[in-house]
Each structure stands twice: as structure tokens, then as C-alpha cells.
Enzyme design. Structure first.
Site, PDB file in Angstrom:
ATOM      1  N   SER A  65       0.798  -1.239   0.000  1.00  0.00           N
ATOM      2  CA  SER A  65       0.000   0.000   0.000  1.00  0.00           C
ATOM      3  C   SER A  65       0.821   1.275   0.000  1.00  0.00           C
ATOM      4  CB  SER A  65      -0.957   0.003   1.189  1.00  0.00           C
ATOM      5  OG  SER A  65      -2.068  -0.825   0.942  1.00  0.00           O
ATOM      6  N   LYS A  68       0.191   3.813  -2.696  1.00  0.00           N
ATOM      7  CA  LYS A  68      -0.767   4.919  -2.638  1.00  0.00           C
ATOM      8  C   LYS A  68      -0.086   6.277  -2.471  1.00  0.00           C
ATOM      9  CE  LYS A  68      -4.479   1.983  -0.793  1.00  0.00           C
ATOM     10  NZ  LYS A  68      -3.853   0.726  -0.373  1.00  0.00           N
ATOM     11  N   SER A 125      -6.174   3.641   4.157  1.00  0.00           N
ATOM     12  CA  SER A 125      -5.507   2.863   3.110  1.00  0.00           C
ATOM     13  C   SER A 125      -6.539   2.127   2.278  1.00  0.00           C
ATOM     14  CB  SER A 125      -4.499   1.870   3.712  1.00  0.00           C
ATOM     15  OG  SER A 125      -3.621   1.402   2.711  1.00  0.00           O
ATOM     16  N   LYS A 227       3.416   6.453   5.191  1.00  0.00           N
ATOM     17  CA  LYS A 227       2.484   5.425   4.746  1.00  0.00           C
ATOM     18  C   LYS A 227       2.977   4.025   5.111  1.00  0.00           C
ATOM     19  CE  LYS A 227      -1.326   4.200   2.707  1.00  0.00           C
ATOM     20  NZ  LYS A 227      -1.356   3.010   3.578  1.00  0.00           N
TER      21      LYS A 227
END
Length: 467
Positions: A65, A68, A125, A227
Site C-alpha cells: 500500500s 498509494k 488505506s 504510509k
């Protein structure tokens, strides 16, 4: 000559011992993650770009993720250029709505503002919102991900390629720890007005509160972004940034074994990085910061650049989620010792009736013919058991996919994780209009509803289907 050789060898050994001995304050040297083929890390001065520490920083890894971050980079760019606005209303497409968790869970046709979709992507997320944003800006996810790869090349991310906007498993989607540090610095440099999205501790939407998946944000140690990421293939990933005494560092850790151990490891790297900065500020000359890390046991040990195992996708906190239909899926299993010989793929195995034991251990089964035994009278066959009647006619649907193999593998994974809830139920894949629906059938109404409640408590999609 022999005595001279022995004295020379002894001298070299003594030199090696002195060279490798830790300083009195450093404690014993311990190789970090040397047995973890997914591990990679880098610590970078955000202002200068100096690499303070690197371990497999250029080895290709799965971003999960953290993908992203690039999705939102292109979003920030579109906002800055006036191509989109924060109050744009996005209509969720069927493709976006069908993404597996983690997700916000809006149905196809529902709407959300771009601002909320960005918050859902950064905090929750949310895989569905990442795709919705990609479609809104790029027209399609495929076109948007092509732009992601072009931007990565432009930024100097030499090991990175994107094929989806949310980081769900795809063997073609790769990056490196160094590339993610480059991207993190680029976000702060190019869009400081939007970097705050990555530092949101929580976010409220439609009466529900969502907490950021990055647990270090609450550590009160200067962390302010950026993140997390996790799949079984990638391990626990984290890109983090912190500011202390006016200095900012970016640290990337990939392939952690758990969110807790990943966070602790990253925090240790960050602490040493700031220590180096402070010692330099106080006049100490440290030409190569990596030496300080290695004195503490980081970045030493045998190489770990072996192949990466590719398995099921899981959510940010390690809960299993439905796999992407874009790649082959393998349910996670217990780690077992590697065989001395590699078992061939099914398409490469012989079809003869050789030695079954040898075949199961990777052999062909044809090297030694089986020993013939005297013929004996075959015992009477036991009749097959009578099929048990289903307990009920209710059905539980746990996913819908475009690939039949993925649907069947997801049934296996759900059955493994929720075996008590589906004891006695029959597994089946229902096909209709190009969709393969993973279902458990033959359940009572109470059992079906209880099973769905158990799945939903773990944030997994589930639907009770009436008879």
C-alpha cells in the site's frame, strides 16, 4: 616456510578480531533480518538527500500500500495544476467498489468528494478509493498507473513500476527502499501544502472514526507521515518521516515480520540517524554514517537477496483479505524446511506410475522399478459413506472475482481462517455473467448469519444469501 605461514595466518586472524570487535558502548553486533529475503531499509536526510544507512536499498521489493503515495502524488499534482478540485464529486465505479479490503466500502454508484477519497486513501488505506481517484484523474486505472510509472522515471525511481493504484498483489509491481525514499522526499518538496494528508491521525466519515494505520504517528517522537503497507508477499512495509531539532529524516523499512517489530526497527534506525545528525552538529566528524549503524549491529550479516515468496494479500494490520485477480494466489501456510530437491511444477511431472515416495520428494519415480510382490487376494472394498444431508439451505458469499482460480483459493483461505464457522458447509464457486462468487452452502440461517458476523468483525466482506 610452514612456521612462517602459520605465524602469518595467526596475525591475519588477530587483525580480523580487532577490526570486527565492537566499541565498548555499542554492545554485541547482531545481524539485522539477515534471514529475511524481503528485508530492505534506508535512512535519508530529507534536506540533503544524504543516505545515512542502506541495506538492500536498491533490491526490488513489493511496495504493497505504499503504492498509494504515488497515487496521491499525482492527485496533488492535478490539484496544483487545476485539473481537479478538492470538492469534486467522484462516482464510485463497479471496478472501484469491487476492490478487496482494506476499503471504505461504498457501493457502485455512490459518491464521495475527492477530499474525502484522499483522506480514506491516506488514513484508511482504502483500496477502493485509490482506484476511484485513479479513474477520476486518469480516465481509467490502467492509464493512471502508466502515468505513475512515467512519474517514477521522472523522479529517478529506477527500480519502480506500477500496474495498479492501490498496491494489491501483482508480480509486475515493484519498487525499492531507495526509490520510496526518493518519492517521500518528492512529496514533501513538491507539495508541502498537501503532505499533511499523510500525517492525519484519524478521520471521521459517515459517523464512523478511522485511525491511521501508521502507529508511529502517536509516538510523540516527531513523526508526521507517511504510509504503511502489507501483503504476505511484501511483509510489513513502512515509509516514515520525523523532525527533531529542526532536522528531518526519511526512513524506509520493507519486509518486516510484524507491524510491531517493523515499527520498533524503524524507530531504532531513526533514533541512530538523529544521533548522527546531533553528533555532527556538535562538531564530531562522521564521514560515513553507515559505520555508526553497523557499530550498533545494523546492516551486517550475510546477504539476503534471495527470491521473494509470493502469497496472499492481507490488510494493513495483517488481517487476510481477498486476493487480486491479477496474479496467482497461494494461501499462506506454515513455514516448513526447504526440500533438498525442488519439486517440479505439475506440468513438468511425469505421468507414469513410478515410486510415489520419490515423486512426492521431487524425484521422477522412474529410476528404480518397484519391487514385485506376490499376488494377494484384494480385500473387499468398503462401500463409500453416504453423503451427509446439508444442515440447511442458506448460503454465505465471501467474495466475487473475475478469475475462477482466485475465487477457489479465497474459499480455501476463508475456510482455513474461519473453520469453526463453516464446519459442515459445502464450498462452491457460483458462476454468472463473468463473475466467480465464492460461497459456502448448506447452512442454517443462524449459522450463516453467525459466520457473516465473524467475518465482518474482522473487516471482511460477507453476504448472507437466502434460499
Amino acid at each position: 616456510m610452514t612456521a612462517f605461514f602459520r605465524r602469518g595466518l595467526a596475525g591475519l586472524l588477530m587483525l580480523a578480531v580487532v577490526t570486527l570487535s565492537p566499541s565498548p558502548w555499542s554492545g554485541p553486533l547482531v545481524a539485522q533480518s539477515s534471514d529475511n529475503a524481503r528485508y530492505a531499509a534506508v535512512v535519508v536526510d530529507a534536506a540533503s538527500g544524504e543516505v545515512l544507512f542502506a541495506r538492500h536499498a536498491d533490491s526490488r521489493r513489493y511496495p504493497a500500500s505504499i503504492t498509494k503515495v504515488m497515487t496521491l502524488y499525482l492527485t496533488f499534482e492535478a490539484l496544483t495544476e487545476g485539473r481537479v478540485k478538492l470538492d469534486d464529486v467522484i462516482t464510485v465505479s463497479p471496478r472501484a467498489a469491487s476492490q478487496p479490503p482494506s476499503k471504505l466500502g461504498l457501493a457502485a454508484g455512490q459518491t464521495i468528494t475527492l477530499d474525502d477519497a484522499m483522506r480514506a486513501t491516506a488514513v484508511r488505506s482504502a483500496n477502493d478509493m485509490a482506484v476511484a481517484i485513479a479513474e477520476h484523474i486518469g480516465g481509467s486505472e490502467a492509464r493512471f498507473t502508466a502515468l505513475m510509472t512515467l512519474k517514477a522515471e521522472e523522479l529517478g525511481m529506477t527500480q519502480t513500476r506500477y500496474v495498479n493504484a492501490n498496491g494489491l498483489p501483482d508480480s509486475r509491481q515493484l519498487t525499492s527502499a531507495r526509490d520510496l525514499a526518493i518519492l517521500s522526499r518528492a512529496i514533501m518538496r513538491d507539495f508541502p501544502q498537501y503532505y499533511r494528508y499523510f500525517g492525519l491521525h484519524d478521520w471521521a466519515y459517515n459517523g464512523r472514526d478511522y485511525r491511521n494505520t501508521n502507529g508511529l504517528l502517536a509516538a510523540n517522537s516527531g513523526y508526521d507521515g507517511i504510509k504503511t503497507g502489507f501483503t504476505n508477499a511484501s511483509g510489513y512495509n513502512l515509509a516514515a518521516s520525523a523532525v527533531r531539532d529542526g532536522k528531518r529524516l526519511v526512513t524506509i523499512v520493507l519486509g518486516g515480520r510484524s507491524s510491531a517489530s517493523r515499527n520498533a526497527h524503524l524507530a531504532e534506525l531513526m533514533d541512530i540517524g538523529f544521533e548522527v545528525q546531533n553528533r555532527r552538529a556538535n562538531g564530531e566528524r562522521i564521514a560515513v554514517a553507515q559505520v555508526v549503524f553497523e557499530q550498533r549491529g545494523f546492516g551486517i550479516g550475510p546477504d539476503n537477496t534471495g527470491p521473494i515468496t509470493y502469497a496472499s494479500v492481507q490488510s494493513e494490520d495483517g488481517e487476510a483479505t481477498a486476493p487480486s485477480s491479477g496474479v496467482a494466489y497461494t494461501a499462506a501456510t506454515l513455514v516448513t524446511p526447504a526440500p533438498t530437491r525442488v519439486t517440479p511444477a505439475p506440468s513438468q511431472r511425469g505421468t507414469g506410475s513410478g515410486d510415489v515416495t520419490a515423486a512426492l520428494n521431487g524425484g521422477t519415480g522412474s529410476a528404480t522399478p518397484p519391487t514385485r510382490r506376490p499376488a494377494t487376494t484384494a480385500p473387499a472394498r468398503t462401500p463409500p459413506p453416504t453423503p451427509r444431508a446439508p444442515a440447511g439451505r442458506w448460503t454465505v458469499q465471501v467474495g466475487a472475482f473475475r478469475d475462477e482460480g482466485v475465487a477457489r483459493d479465497w474459499l480455501t483461505e476463508i475456510n482455513r481462517r474461519f473453520r469453526p464457522q463453516f464446519t459442515g458447509a459445502e464450498r462452491m464457486v457460483h458462476t454468472a455473467e463473468g463473475w466467480y462468487r465464492s460461497r459456502f452452502t448448506g447452512m442454517t440461517e443462524d449459522a450463516a448469519r453467525a459466520a457473516c458476523a465473524a467475518l465482518e468483525a474482522r473487516r471482511l466482506d460477507c453476504t448472507v444469501v437466502r434460499p
